[in-house]
Design a protein around this motif. Structure first.
Motif, short mmCIF file in Angstrom:
data_model
loop_
_atom_site.label_atom_id
_atom_site.label_comp_id
_atom_site.label_asym_id
_atom_site.label_seq_id
_atom_site.Cartn_x
_atom_site.Cartn_y
_atom_site.Cartn_z
N GLN A 158 0.84 -1.19 0.00
CA GLN A 158 0.00 0.00 0.00
C GLN A 158 0.88 1.24 0.00
N CYS A 159 0.49 2.23 -0.78
CA CYS A 159 1.27 3.46 -0.90
C CYS A 159 1.11 4.30 0.36
N GLU A 160 1.79 3.94 1.42
CA GLU A 160 1.72 4.71 2.66
C GLU A 160 3.08 4.72 3.34
N PHE A 161 3.18 5.53 4.39
CA PHE A 161 4.50 5.85 4.95
C PHE A 161 5.31 4.64 5.40
N PHE A 162 4.70 3.68 6.08
CA PHE A 162 5.48 2.57 6.63
C PHE A 162 5.67 1.39 5.67
N ALA A 163 5.29 1.59 4.43
CA ALA A 163 5.30 0.49 3.47
C ALA A 163 6.67 -0.19 3.37
N LEU A 164 7.72 0.62 3.24
CA LEU A 164 9.05 0.05 3.01
C LEU A 164 9.56 -0.74 4.21
N GLU A 165 9.19 -0.27 5.40
CA GLU A 165 9.61 -0.94 6.62
C GLU A 165 9.09 -2.39 6.66
N GLY A 166 7.79 -2.53 6.41
CA GLY A 166 7.18 -3.86 6.40
C GLY A 166 7.76 -4.72 5.31
N LEU A 167 8.09 -4.07 4.20
CA LEU A 167 8.58 -4.81 3.05
C LEU A 167 9.93 -5.48 3.33
N SER A 168 10.81 -4.78 4.05
CA SER A 168 12.12 -5.39 4.28
C SER A 168 11.98 -6.63 5.17
N GLN A 169 11.04 -6.60 6.09
CA GLN A 169 10.74 -7.78 6.91
C GLN A 169 10.26 -8.94 6.03
N LEU A 170 9.42 -8.59 5.08
CA LEU A 170 8.87 -9.62 4.19
C LEU A 170 9.97 -10.22 3.31
N GLY A 222 13.68 -1.06 -7.72
CA GLY A 222 13.89 -1.04 -9.16
C GLY A 222 12.92 -1.89 -9.95
N GLU A 223 13.48 -2.79 -10.73
CA GLU A 223 12.66 -3.50 -11.71
C GLU A 223 11.73 -4.54 -11.09
N LYS A 224 11.90 -4.83 -9.80
CA LYS A 224 10.96 -5.77 -9.16
C LYS A 224 9.56 -5.16 -9.03
N ASN A 234 8.01 6.73 -5.42
CA ASN A 234 9.39 7.03 -5.82
C ASN A 234 10.39 6.25 -4.97
N ASP A 235 10.17 6.23 -3.65
CA ASP A 235 11.08 5.52 -2.74
C ASP A 235 11.14 4.03 -3.07
N VAL A 236 9.97 3.43 -3.25
CA VAL A 236 9.92 2.00 -3.51
C VAL A 236 10.62 1.68 -4.84
N ARG A 237 10.39 2.51 -5.84
CA ARG A 237 11.05 2.27 -7.13
C ARG A 237 12.57 2.46 -7.02
N THR A 238 12.99 3.42 -6.24
CA THR A 238 14.43 3.65 -6.05
C THR A 238 15.08 2.44 -5.39
#
Ligand SMILES: Nc1ncnc2c1ncn2[C@@H]1O[C@H](COP(=O)(O)OP(=O)(O)O)[C@@H](O)[C@H]1O
Ligand SMILES: [Mg+2]
Length: 262
Positions: A152-164, A208-210, A201-205
Motif C-alpha cells: 500500500q502506498c503509505e508511509f510505513f510500506a518500506l519498513e514492512g517490506l524489508s521484513q517480508l 527497481g525493476e521488481k 518514488n522511494d519503492v522504485r528507487t
C-alpha cells in the motif's frame, strides 16, 4: 520443482494492503486472457471466497481439507462466475491447522504436497495469504514458485517490506531454494496525495525493476465489488481499478514469458 503450472503466493504480513483484492482481480484478469486459474484461499477470514461469490453457507470442502490431505485439488475446487476461474474456499477449520500440525516434521510442506498432486488442470494457482507470518503463510511460500507482494502506498510500506523480503530469503535458504519474487505491486494509489507519490518514488528507487509499472489506483468501484460477490472486473470492467488489474495481469504474463525464455 514442477513446471506444469505457476504457483504464485500473494503475501504481506500487514492486513488491508490489497492482498485479497489483488488475488481476486489478478486471477479474474488472467482467466479472461484464457489462462486456467485457481485461487486458493488460505485466510480463515475467507474474504477471497466471499469476494468471488462463494457463500459461507455453501462451503463444504475447503482449503483445510486440501492442506491436511483428505481431499484432492479436484475435489475441493469449485467454479466461480468467471469462466476458467475456480477457487478452493476457506472455512473456519483453517484456524485449527497451525495447532494440529505444529509437531509434524512436514508442517510447512502440506500445501506443496497437495498442489503437487494436481495434474495440470491449471496454468496459474494464486494463493491468498492471511495477514501474518504464520504456518499458513509459510506453507504458501514453501509451495510457490514465486511471491507477489501488494504494497500500500503509505508511509510505513518500506519498513514492512524489508521484513517480508527477509522472510522470503529465509524460506529460500531452507525449504524452497528456487522461490522468486514475481514482483511488487503498489496498491490504493491516490494521485491527490503527495505522500503516496513519494512512497512510489522511494519503492522504485530501492527495488527497481521488481516493482511493476502498473499502479493500482484507489478506486471506490474496486472496494464495492466484493459486497456483490464479484471481482471488480465483472462488476465494472471500465473503472480505473479494473483496467489497472488487467494491465497487471499482462505484466505478470510478460515476466513469465521472459523467465521461460531465459
Ligand atoms: N484499489 C483499491 N481501491 C479501493 N479500495 C481498495 C482497493 N484495494 C483494496 N481496497 C479495499 O481495502 C480493503 C483491504 O483490501 P484487501 O484486499 O482485503 O487487503 P488484505 O487482503 O491485504 O487484507 C478492502 O476493503 C478492499 O475492498
Ligand atoms: Mg485478505
Amino acid at each position: 520443482m514442477f513446471e506444469k503450472n505457476r504457483i504464485i503466493t500473494i503475501a504481506n504480513q500487514k492486513g488491508g494492503v490489497g492482498k485479497t483484492t489483488t488475488a481476486i482481480n489478478l486471477a479474474t484478469a488472467l482467466a479472461a486472457i484464457g489462462e486456467r486459474v485457481l485461487v486458493v484461499d488460505l485466510d480463515p477470514q475467507g474474504n477471497a471466497s466471499t469476494g468471488l461469490g462463494i457463500d459461507r453457507r455453501t462451503r463444504k470442502l475447503s482449503s483445510y481439507d486440501l492442506l491436511v490431505g483428505t481431499n484432492s485439488v479436484a475435489e475441493v475446487a469449485v467454479p466461480t462466475a468467471v469462466p476458467n476461474l475456480d477457487i478452493v474456499a476457506s472455512t473456519m477449520d483453517l484456524l485449527g491447522f497451525e495447532m494440529e500440525v505444529a509437531n509434524s516434521a512436514n508442517r510447512v510442506f502440506f500445501l506443496r504436497n497437495a498442489l503437487q498432486a494436481d495434474d495440470a488442470r491449471y496454468s496459474y494457482i494464486l494463493v491468498d495469504c492471511p495477514p501474518s507470518f504464520n504456518l499458513l503463510t509459510m506453507n504458501a511460500m514453501a509451495a510457490a514458485h514465486s511471491v507477489l507482494v501488494p504494497l500500500q502506498c503509505e508511509f510505513f510500506a518500506l519498513e514492512g517490506l524489508s521484513q517480508l523480503l527477509d522472510t522470503v530469503n529465509q524460506i529460500r535458504g531452507t525449504v524452497n531454494p528456487t522461490l522468486d519474487i514475481q514482483g511488487i505491486v503498489l496498491t490504493m494509489f491516490d494521485s491527490r496525495n503527495n505522500l503516496a507519490q513519494q512512497v512510489v518514488n522511494d519503492v522504485r528507487t530501492h527495488l527497481g525493476e521488481k516493482v511493476y509499472h502498473t499502479l493500482i489506483p484507489r478506486n471506490v468501484r474496486v472496494s464495492e465489488a466484493p459486497s456483490y460477490g464479484k471481482p471488480a472486473i465483472l462488476y465494472d470492467l471500465k473503472c480505473a481499478g479494473s483496467q489497472a488489474y488487467l494491465q497487471l495481469a499482462s505484466e505478470v504474463i510478460q515476466r513469465e514469458r521472459l523467465r521461460k525464455a531465459a
